[in-house]
Design a protein around this motif. Structure first.
Motif, PDB file in Angstrom:
ATOM      1  N   PHE A  48       0.816  -1.218   0.000  1.00 57.79           N
ATOM      2  CA  PHE A  48       0.000   0.000   0.000  1.00 57.79           C
ATOM      3  C   PHE A  48       0.848   1.266   0.000  1.00 57.79           C
ATOM      4  N   HIS A  49       2.011   1.201  -0.659  1.00 56.18           N
ATOM      5  CA  HIS A  49       2.866   2.388  -0.775  1.00 56.18           C
ATOM      6  C   HIS A  49       3.447   2.482  -2.179  1.00 56.18           C
ATOM      7  N   PHE A  50       3.679   3.724  -2.603  1.00 56.21           N
ATOM      8  CA  PHE A  50       4.454   3.956  -3.818  1.00 56.21           C
ATOM      9  C   PHE A  50       5.905   4.137  -3.374  1.00 56.21           C
ATOM     10  N   LYS A  51       6.806   3.369  -3.981  1.00 56.57           N
ATOM     11  CA  LYS A  51       8.214   3.459  -3.584  1.00 56.57           C
ATOM     12  C   LYS A  51       9.089   3.737  -4.789  1.00 56.57           C
ATOM     13  N   PRO A  52       9.780   4.861  -4.849  1.00 59.51           N
ATOM     14  CA  PRO A  52       9.722   5.948  -3.874  1.00 59.51           C
ATOM     15  C   PRO A  52       8.443   6.776  -4.058  1.00 59.51           C
TER      16      PRO A  52
END
Ligand SMILES: [Cu+2]
Length: 122
Positions: A48-52
């Motif tokens: 559930f994250h955009f990296k970066p």
């Protein structure tokens, strides 16, 4: 006579080998030049994250989002029109070329708390 045939075969092998080496080197050079002209940066979607979550690129570069999560996500511009990946199932990817300078904020439509930005410089 046999020695002459052997020498000619050897010469042919050397010539063909040199030609192959030159053409492979040429192809690699071409590929490198293309990569520098249109480089791509990758944003991985995971947990559930955009990296970066924030990346800085130059105008004309591409950003590729790859969904490495077990859920479907989107990368959707906050302004609702500059780019939208649509539903990216696990393993799917989406690429967008950024042609204008500025800070492009985006989110996941399914999970609006997922946020990211692409800073495009000239
Ligand atoms: Cu999501």
């Amino acid at each position: 006579m046999r020695r002459i045939i052997l020498l000619m075969t050897l010469a042919a092998v050397v010539v063909v080998g040199t030609l192959l080496a030159v053409s492979v080197a040429g192809a690699q050079k071409h590929r490198t030049a293309q990569a520098q002209k249109h480089p791509t940066r990758t944003v991985v979607i995971k947990h559930f994250h955009f990296k970066p979550a924030k990346i800085t690129i130059k105008r004309g570069m591409k950003v590729r989002w790859i969904n490495k999560d077990s859920m479907t996500h989107t990368a959707t511009a906050n302004n609702g029109k500059s780019f939208d990946s649509g539903h990216l199932k696990p393993g799917e990817r989406y690429t967008h070329t950024f042609r204008s300078v500025g800070t492009k904020k985006y989110h996941c439509e399914i999970h609006p708390f997922m946020r990211g930005s692409v800073v495009v410089k000239r």
